[in-house]
Design a protein around this motif. Structure first.
Motif, PDB file in Angstrom:
ATOM      1  N   ASP A 140       0.817  -1.215   0.000  1.00 14.76           N
ATOM      2  CA  ASP A 140       0.000   0.000   0.000  1.00 14.76           C
ATOM      3  C   ASP A 140       0.848   1.261   0.000  1.00 14.76           C
ATOM      4  O   ASP A 140       0.303   2.367  -0.040  1.00 14.76           O
ATOM      5  CB  ASP A 140      -0.925   0.019   1.228  1.00 14.76           C
ATOM      6  N   GLU A 141       2.175   1.113   0.048  1.00 15.37           N
ATOM      7  CA  GLU A 141       3.035   2.302   0.121  1.00 15.37           C
ATOM      8  C   GLU A 141       4.342   2.051  -0.640  1.00 15.37           C
ATOM      9  O   GLU A 141       5.415   1.944  -0.070  1.00 15.37           O
ATOM     10  CB  GLU A 141       3.333   2.656   1.574  1.00 15.37           C
ATOM     11  N   ILE A 142       4.206   1.956  -1.956  1.00 14.45           N
ATOM     12  CA  ILE A 142       5.372   1.811  -2.824  1.00 14.45           C
ATOM     13  C   ILE A 142       5.858   3.205  -3.221  1.00 14.45           C
ATOM     14  O   ILE A 142       5.048   4.073  -3.552  1.00 14.45           O
ATOM     15  CB  ILE A 142       5.014   0.988  -4.073  1.00 14.45           C
ATOM     16  N   HIS A 143       7.146   3.414  -3.155  1.00 13.20           N
ATOM     17  CA  HIS A 143       7.694   4.748  -3.411  1.00 13.20           C
ATOM     18  C   HIS A 143       8.532   4.751  -4.689  1.00 13.20           C
ATOM     19  O   HIS A 143       9.417   3.902  -4.865  1.00 13.20           O
ATOM     20  CB  HIS A 143       8.574   5.206  -2.244  1.00 13.20           C
ATOM     21  N   LEU A 144       8.242   5.707  -5.575  1.00 19.22           N
ATOM     22  CA  LEU A 144       9.089   5.979  -6.736  1.00 19.22           C
ATOM     23  C   LEU A 144       9.758   7.325  -6.500  1.00 19.22           C
ATOM     24  O   LEU A 144       9.087   8.359  -6.409  1.00 19.22           O
ATOM     25  CB  LEU A 144       8.268   6.012  -8.020  1.00 19.22           C
ATOM     26  N   ILE A 145      11.081   7.299  -6.391  1.00 20.76           N
ATOM     27  CA  ILE A 145      11.828   8.483  -5.973  1.00 20.76           C
ATOM     28  C   ILE A 145      12.723   8.947  -7.117  1.00 20.76           C
ATOM     29  O   ILE A 145      13.430   8.144  -7.732  1.00 20.76           O
ATOM     30  CB  ILE A 145      12.672   8.186  -4.716  1.00 20.76           C
ATOM     31  N   ARG A 146      12.686  10.231  -7.401  1.00 21.16           N
ATOM     32  CA  ARG A 146      13.512  10.853  -8.431  1.00 21.16           C
ATOM     33  C   ARG A 146      14.492  11.798  -7.736  1.00 21.16           C
ATOM     34  O   ARG A 146      14.196  12.984  -7.517  1.00 21.16           O
ATOM     35  CB  ARG A 146      12.615  11.588  -9.422  1.00 21.16           C
ATOM     36  N   PRO A 147      15.674  11.294  -7.337  1.00 16.56           N
ATOM     37  CA  PRO A 147      16.583  12.095  -6.503  1.00 16.56           C
ATOM     38  C   PRO A 147      16.983  13.423  -7.122  1.00 16.56           C
ATOM     39  O   PRO A 147      17.131  14.418  -6.420  1.00 16.56           O
ATOM     40  CB  PRO A 147      17.805  11.181  -6.330  1.00 16.56           C
ATOM     41  N   GLY A 148      17.174  13.444  -8.449  1.00 17.51           N
ATOM     42  CA  GLY A 148      17.619  14.676  -9.082  1.00 17.51           C
ATOM     43  C   GLY A 148      16.641  15.816  -8.912  1.00 17.51           C
ATOM     44  O   GLY A 148      17.029  16.983  -8.893  1.00 17.51           O
ATOM     45  N   LYS A 149      15.349  15.501  -8.795  1.00 17.26           N
ATOM     46  CA  LYS A 149      14.323  16.532  -8.626  1.00 17.26           C
ATOM     47  C   LYS A 149      13.737  16.531  -7.220  1.00 17.26           C
ATOM     48  O   LYS A 149      12.798  17.278  -6.941  1.00 17.26           O
ATOM     49  CB  LYS A 149      13.198  16.317  -9.649  1.00 17.26           C
ATOM     50  N   GLN A 150      14.271  15.648  -6.354  1.00 17.75           N
ATOM     51  CA  GLN A 150      13.808  15.529  -4.971  1.00 17.75           C
ATOM     52  C   GLN A 150      12.292  15.309  -4.914  1.00 17.75           C
ATOM     53  O   GLN A 150      11.564  15.975  -4.181  1.00 17.75           O
ATOM     54  CB  GLN A 150      14.211  16.758  -4.155  1.00 17.75           C
TER      55      GLN A 150
END
Length: 305
Positions: free
Chosen positions: A235-245
């Motif tokens: 229920d809490e999958i994270h897609l993270i884009r570090p370059g754009k925080q």
């Protein structure tokens, strides 16, 4: 795990076909442009021999300077850059006309020094490659070699202010339409494999680094990693884009449900997919002391593909 970023979905887009790869029409335009060159054009660094008929004192070898000119003993500098041999001979005759009658000149190219292609990036022998006739992309790549531990999936050809991205997998497996002819001053760039990676961490069956292959969606990456484990918090999958925080929080139900077709967003190079464990603390001991985005960048820096 860092908190989701407000309105993060606005920064993620649906997958598009051939992301960061050029269409076939662009490839054809590059190829046709090279084919339109019917006669050699003189360039900086070329060695030429100028013969003025009946005037041996005016004849001799010349090196075209970085300003595109040669220097005549009587008339001074003459611009020949970008000229055919005949046009250069006419320019010389015109420059000498005030000093001599019935001037007739010819130009011969002794060395084609201006014919060069620059190769940079993840290759064994980057640098400047001279050529006499326009080489194909495969000929250039064969000369510079590749890194044995990394197999590139794409490359770019930079021509002036334009850039062409080519799928090397298609080229190597027999698509001859991508084996374009290159021309003078083209730059061939082969990106490092680290620049074409996405990272999958947490409760998946096969966490690790996966090659970025456009078009690529969140579900594509999750499937390659074997999907969530039985201990995953789906229920809490994270897609993270570090370059754009940016941190986009999604659930498997949203990804699979017809009510949210836009949730299966496109993956970009360097993205991190994190699936947390069900029932653990939201913030771990290490992440409590480190900026979460800096921590993820640290992981990607030291990860070895």
């Amino acid at each position: 795990m860092p908190d989701p970023t407000p309105d993060a979905l606005d920064n993620f887009a649906a997958p598009k076909r051939l992301t960061k790869l050029s269409g076939d029409s662009v490839v054809r335009a590059f190829e046709e442009e090279t084919g339109r060159t019917s006669d050699y054009l003189l360039g900086d660094g070329d060695d030429i021999y100028l013969e003025v008929v009946g005037r041996p004192e005016l004849s001799g070898a010349h090196h075209i300077g970085p300003d595109g000119r040669i220097t005549l003993s009587v008339a001074g500098p003459v611009m020949v850059r970008g000229s055919t041999r005949q046009a250069a001979a006419n320019a010389v005759a015109m420059a000498l006309a005030p000093y001599y009658r019935n001037v007739y000149a010819t130009v011969r190219v002794d060395k084609y020094n201006s014919n060069r292609i620059i190769v940079i990036g993840n290759v064994e022998k980057p640098g400047v490659l001279p050529f006499e006739t326009p080489p194909s992309l495969l000929e250039v790549l064969a000369q510079v070699g590749g890194q044995k531990q990394q197999v590139p999936t794409r490359c770019s050809v930079i021509r002036g202010e334009r850039i062409l991205w080519l799928d090397l997998k298609r080229l190597i497996t027999g698509d001859a339409s991508l084996n374009i002819r290159l021309q003078r001053d083209d730059v061939v760039y082969v990106p490092d494999s680290n620049e074409t990676s996405v990272f999958v961490l947490g409760e998946v069956k096969a966490p690790g680094i996966y090659r970025y292959s456009p078009p690529m969606s969140l579900m594509n990456v999750l499937a390659q990693a074997g999907g969530p484990t039985t201990d995953a918090n789906i229920d809490e999958i994270h897609l993270i884009r570090p370059g754009k925080q940016q941190n986009l929080s999604l659930s498997v139900e949203e990804l699979l449900g017809a009510e949210h077709p836009t949730r299966n967003v496109a993956i970009e190079e360097g993205d991190v997919l994190y699936v947390p464990r069900n029932g653990v603390f939201k913030v771990g001991y290490i992440i409590r002391h480190v900026n979460p985005f800096a921590y993820l960048l640290l992981i990607s820096t030291f990860a070895v593909p």
